[in-house]
Design a protein around this motif. Structure first.
Motif, mmCIF file in Angstrom:
data_model
loop_
_atom_site.group_PDB
_atom_site.id
_atom_site.type_symbol
_atom_site.label_atom_id
_atom_site.label_comp_id
_atom_site.label_asym_id
_atom_site.label_seq_id
_atom_site.Cartn_x
_atom_site.Cartn_y
_atom_site.Cartn_z
ATOM 1 N N GLN A 153 0.824 -1.206 0.000
ATOM 2 C CA GLN A 153 0.000 0.000 0.000
ATOM 3 C C GLN A 153 0.856 1.253 0.000
ATOM 4 O O GLN A 153 0.572 2.229 -0.717
ATOM 5 C CB GLN A 153 -0.926 -0.006 1.212
ATOM 6 C CG GLN A 153 -1.915 1.151 1.231
ATOM 7 C CD GLN A 153 -2.826 1.149 0.018
ATOM 8 O OE1 GLN A 153 -3.503 0.161 -0.243
ATOM 9 N NE2 GLN A 153 -2.840 2.242 -0.734
ATOM 10 N N ASP A 154 1.955 1.231 0.766
ATOM 11 C CA ASP A 154 2.852 2.391 0.803
ATOM 12 C C ASP A 154 3.547 2.604 -0.544
ATOM 13 O O ASP A 154 3.816 3.745 -0.937
ATOM 14 C CB ASP A 154 3.898 2.216 1.909
ATOM 15 C CG ASP A 154 3.288 2.396 3.304
ATOM 16 O OD1 ASP A 154 2.138 2.885 3.375
ATOM 17 O OD2 ASP A 154 3.950 2.036 4.288
ATOM 18 N N LEU A 155 3.821 1.511 -1.241
ATOM 19 C CA LEU A 155 4.425 1.642 -2.573
ATOM 20 C C LEU A 155 3.455 2.330 -3.526
ATOM 21 O O LEU A 155 3.851 3.241 -4.270
ATOM 22 C CB LEU A 155 4.812 0.263 -3.106
ATOM 23 C CG LEU A 155 5.311 0.210 -4.563
ATOM 24 C CD1 LEU A 155 6.568 1.067 -4.745
ATOM 25 C CD2 LEU A 155 5.577 -1.229 -5.009
ATOM 26 N N GLU A 156 2.211 1.897 -3.512
ATOM 27 C CA GLU A 156 1.219 2.516 -4.401
ATOM 28 C C GLU A 156 1.037 3.991 -4.049
ATOM 29 O O GLU A 156 0.902 4.841 -4.941
ATOM 30 C CB GLU A 156 -0.114 1.771 -4.292
ATOM 31 C CG GLU A 156 -0.060 0.312 -4.724
ATOM 32 C CD GLU A 156 0.397 0.139 -6.169
ATOM 33 O OE1 GLU A 156 0.127 1.043 -6.995
ATOM 34 O OE2 GLU A 156 1.019 -0.893 -6.476
ATOM 35 N N ASN A 157 1.036 4.304 -2.755
ATOM 36 C CA ASN A 157 0.900 5.704 -2.329
ATOM 37 C C ASN A 157 2.095 6.541 -2.774
ATOM 38 O O ASN A 157 1.943 7.692 -3.197
ATOM 39 C CB ASN A 157 0.758 5.784 -0.807
ATOM 40 C CG ASN A 157 -0.554 5.191 -0.317
ATOM 41 O OD1 ASN A 157 -1.518 5.079 -1.089
ATOM 42 N ND2 ASN A 157 -0.607 4.807 0.947
ATOM 43 N N LEU A 158 3.304 5.957 -2.684
ATOM 44 C CA LEU A 158 4.508 6.680 -3.073
ATOM 45 C C LEU A 158 4.527 6.954 -4.575
ATOM 46 O O LEU A 158 4.938 8.030 -5.025
ATOM 47 C CB LEU A 158 5.752 5.888 -2.657
ATOM 48 C CG LEU A 158 7.109 6.559 -2.908
ATOM 49 C CD1 LEU A 158 7.193 7.913 -2.196
ATOM 50 C CD2 LEU A 158 8.256 5.644 -2.480
ATOM 51 N N ILE A 159 4.088 5.989 -5.353
ATOM 52 C CA ILE A 159 4.035 6.170 -6.810
ATOM 53 C C ILE A 159 3.123 7.339 -7.160
ATOM 54 O O ILE A 159 3.409 8.137 -8.063
ATOM 55 C CB ILE A 159 3.546 4.882 -7.498
ATOM 56 C CG1 ILE A 159 4.601 3.763 -7.356
ATOM 57 C CG2 ILE A 159 3.249 5.128 -8.976
ATOM 58 C CD1 ILE A 159 4.126 2.403 -7.844
ATOM 59 N N ALA A 160 2.026 7.475 -6.412
ATOM 60 C CA ALA A 160 1.038 8.526 -6.707
ATOM 61 C C ALA A 160 1.403 9.886 -6.115
ATOM 62 O O ALA A 160 0.844 10.908 -6.529
ATOM 63 C CB ALA A 160 -0.332 8.094 -6.186
ATOM 64 N N ASP A 161 2.340 9.931 -5.183
ATOM 65 C CA ASP A 161 2.686 11.175 -4.487
ATOM 66 C C ASP A 161 3.887 11.831 -5.168
ATOM 67 O O ASP A 161 5.043 11.469 -4.928
ATOM 68 C CB ASP A 161 3.002 10.875 -3.023
ATOM 69 C CG ASP A 161 3.121 12.150 -2.187
ATOM 70 O OD1 ASP A 161 3.393 13.225 -2.758
ATOM 71 O OD2 ASP A 161 2.955 12.056 -0.949
ATOM 72 N N ASP A 162 3.628 12.814 -6.025
ATOM 73 C CA ASP A 162 4.704 13.449 -6.798
ATOM 74 C C ASP A 162 5.644 14.291 -5.951
ATOM 75 O O ASP A 162 6.703 14.709 -6.432
ATOM 76 C CB ASP A 162 4.103 14.322 -7.910
ATOM 77 C CG ASP A 162 3.470 13.485 -9.004
ATOM 78 O OD1 ASP A 162 3.899 12.321 -9.168
ATOM 79 O OD2 ASP A 162 2.553 13.978 -9.685
ATOM 80 N N ASN A 163 5.279 14.582 -4.728
ATOM 81 C CA ASN A 163 6.186 15.316 -3.838
ATOM 82 C C ASN A 163 7.177 14.374 -3.162
ATOM 83 O O ASN A 163 8.385 14.574 -3.208
ATOM 84 C CB ASN A 163 5.383 16.091 -2.780
ATOM 85 C CG ASN A 163 4.585 17.224 -3.395
ATOM 86 O OD1 ASN A 163 5.053 17.901 -4.311
ATOM 87 N ND2 ASN A 163 3.370 17.445 -2.890
ATOM 88 N N ARG A 164 6.654 13.310 -2.569
ATOM 89 C CA ARG A 164 7.524 12.391 -1.841
ATOM 90 C C ARG A 164 8.359 11.509 -2.769
ATOM 91 O O ARG A 164 9.472 11.107 -2.436
ATOM 92 C CB ARG A 164 6.690 11.501 -0.909
ATOM 93 C CG ARG A 164 5.987 12.281 0.201
ATOM 94 C CD ARG A 164 5.239 11.355 1.140
ATOM 95 N NE ARG A 164 6.145 10.523 1.932
ATOM 96 C CZ ARG A 164 6.248 9.200 1.827
ATOM 97 N NH1 ARG A 164 5.505 8.547 0.940
ATOM 98 N NH2 ARG A 164 7.075 8.523 2.600
ATOM 99 N N ASN A 165 7.812 11.164 -3.968
ATOM 100 C CA ASN A 165 8.547 10.222 -4.816
ATOM 101 C C ASN A 165 9.755 10.840 -5.522
ATOM 102 O O ASN A 165 10.423 10.174 -6.298
ATOM 103 C CB ASN A 165 7.613 9.530 -5.821
ATOM 104 C CG ASN A 165 6.986 10.496 -6.814
ATOM 105 O OD1 ASN A 165 7.535 11.549 -7.119
ATOM 106 N ND2 ASN A 165 5.814 10.111 -7.331
#
Length: 594
Positions: free
Chosen positions: A35-47
């Motif tokens: 779930q954290d991987l999917e969230n990171l992929i979608a978060d253009d600030n954190r990724n």
């Protein structure tokens, strides 16, 4: 109070058992990481920060280290690969994509029967297509999803990508994609060169002053020493023989109605001189190929032009030891002639019509099995494996003749690539089968291995080699190194979908199964290594189901005693014949109308 504690305990136990037994339910740590991987992929600030990706990779690595189940390990490897692949899209670092490929490859190699193996193979193909921009290698990787992971959830997606790559390739072949003119691609010359089309072929060689040929060519210049061809009304194979390896380029030109020219396929051979004995122009007129022309296009480049009257498709690939370039040209499928202008099959429902007969329908569908080409391996100057005074070429020929007689007794028409001790090039054997419209192709061999304990009967069909032993066998039969076999698998990228791989696999399985049942009844010590796949030169380009038999290992005492036993030969030939008959009966039932 005691009852309450017991009730709580049993509820917790039930929940734990449910978590362990419910299919597809992820362990808590893995579920959280995914779930954290999917969230990171979608978060253009954190990724944008590498540390976040590496933290996730560490969590997946921990899950991998702690996992006991094979599917859980495959899942962890897949998500490790996915993490580095997504990181690579942000970092553009080749090392990140390399790490992703490493994890995907481990998932495929270590856990091939899991769905995550197929998904990893698909992601690996994606890297080659979108990052490396290598569509040829990507095609190869997607094919592996389809053929090596046929139950994968990614099979359909891989097939869709393959169709799209096929469409683009077909557009290029048909000239629908804009491309540079062949002459513009050629190396610039110091003086104007008259094109092959514009000058008489009799004058097409470049004139040189006496004594100057040595200075204009160097020791690395290859020679085009021969051009060979075989024809039928549906297929023509052309082979360009050279005395050393060369770089080559080919291009198809569309027909030009104004000039009255047909399809023309150019093959340019870099750093190559044409031998004097090579015929500069040969009229073929086989219904597909009109003529073959060759010339010294520049001082260090030879050109061969194929004038093609009827073209549906073509393949160009190189084989080694010796180096030669093979061109297969296919005419439109004769079954298309059965269709009307509207494109619908013109078959009447009148029971008196011949089209409704089982045999006729089998022929129209390309399913009949009547003519069988038997190919005794090696021959002449090529002895194959040699153990003491025994040569593979002799054992293969003896078995082939026994098999041929058994097949003829069952009503089959039998052809041979050789009936005596003569040398036949590998590419010529398949060409003979294609040009004579054989329905099956069976190549007969005996095996060898450095380890004298290795033994067993094997049946091969054309496909990617899946293990080192298969590579070794193909390398020995092709007379090349195992490294060359790895390189050779790239050739299959373009040949796979035009070969009858599925039919060949079915034939191999049926022949193997029935031969074992028939032979082991009398020779119980007969061993087997099963049905295998590898890229054999002799099977490439076959337009019919084609298999290669390794009857046993000449380097093993038990197998060698069997191979010298006439009764064993008879029983094995009887089993092979029953296997072929069983295969024929199986496919005929699909077209039988009674």
């Amino acid at each position: 109070m005691t009852m309450s504690i017991k009730k709580t305990f049993f509820c917790l136990l039930a929940a734990l058992l449910l978590a362990l037994c419910t299919p597809g339910l992820l362990p808590a740590g893995m579920q959280s990481a995914v779930q954290d991987l999917e969230n990171l992929i979608a978060d253009d600030n954190r990724n944008q920060f590498r540390s976040h990706w590496l933290d996730l990779a560490g969590r997946f690595q921990q899950e991998l280290d702690e996992s006991q189940d094979g599917n859980d390990k495959a899942r962890a490897l897949y998500y490790l690969g996915r993490t580095y692949q997504e990181l690579g899209k942000k970092s553009f670092l080749p090392s990140d994509f390399e790490k992703a490929e490493e994890f995907y490859t481990r998932a495929v190699r270590e856990h091939p029967d899991t769905d995550f193996a197929g998904r990893s193979q698909y992601r690996k193909a994606e890297i080659h297509l979108n990052h490396h921009r290598d569509s040829a290698q990507a095609y190869l990787e997607y094919l592996r999803v389809v053929y090596n992971h046929s139950s994968s959830s990614k099979k359909d997606a891989a097939q869709e990508v393959l169709k799209e790559l096929d469409r683009k390739n077909l557009e290029m072949i048909n000239g629908k994609r804009a491309s540079l003119d062949l002459e513009k691609v050629s190396e610039p010359q110091k003086s104007p060169q008259v094109s092959l089309e514009e000058r008489p072929l009799a004058d097409s060689r470049i004139e040189e002053e006496p004594g100057q040929e040595q200075s204009k060519t160097d020791s690395r210049t290859a020679r085009l020493v021969d051009i060979r061809h075989w024809s039928s009304d549906e297929y023509t194979r052309i082979v360009l023989d050279l005395d050393s390896q060369v770089d080559y380029y080919h291009k198809l030109l569309k027909p030009d109605e104004e000039l009255g020219t047909p399809h023309r396929l150019f093959i340019d051979l870099e750093k190559t001189r044409q031998a004097e004995e090579v015929t500069q122009e040969e009229n073929v007129a086989d219904g597909i190929l009109s003529r073959i022309r060759s010339a010294q296009h520049t001082t260090d480049k030879s050109r061969v032009v194929l004038d093609i009257d009827e073209l549906d498709d073509f393949r160009v690939f190189a084989l080694e030891n010796p180096f030669r370039i093979v061109v297969d040209v296919y005419s439109p499928d004769e079954r298309q002639v059965l269709q009307t202008v509207e494109g619908e099959p013109d078959i009447s429902l009148d029971p008196e019509r011949a089209e409704l007969s089982s045999g006729s329908l089998l022929e129209q569908l390309g399913l009949k099995v009547q003519t069988i080409m038997i190919d005794p391996g090696h021959g002449g100057k090529d002895p194959g494996a040699v153990v003491g005074n025994f040569k593979e070429k002799d054992i293969a020929l003896r078995m082939s003749k026994v098999l041929g007689r058994k097949l003829e007794q069952e009503g089959f028409d039998v052809l041979y690539t050789r009936t005596e001790d003569v040398f036949v090039p590998l590419e010529e054997r398949t060409a003979m089968a294609n040009s004579q419209k054989a329905d099956l192709f069976i190549s007969v061999h005996a095996n060898a291995h450095r380890n004298q304990n290795v033994r067993g009967f094997e049946v091969y069909y054309l496909n990617f080699a899946q293990d080192e032993d298969a590579k070794r066998v193909a390398a020995r039969e092709n007379a090349v190194s195992t490294q060359k076999i790895s390189d050779l698998q790239y050739i299959l990228t373009d040949l796979m979908l035009s070969s009858k791989i599925s039919e060949s696999r079915d034939l191999a399985k049926k022949v193997h199964e029935v031969t074992l049942d028939n032979t082991r009844g009398m020779f119980s010590d007969m061993d087997t290594n099963g049905v295998r796949q590898a890229p054999f030169y002799v099977l490439m380009g076959a337009q019919m189901p084609a298999i290669l038999l390794e009857m046993g290992y000449m380097t093993n005492q038990k197998d060698m005693r069997l191979l010298q036993n006439d009764d064993f030969m008879q029983y094995m030939a009887r089993g092979l014949t029953k296997g072929v008959t069983s295969y024929r009966d199986k496919i005929e039932q699909f077209a039988r109308l009674d």
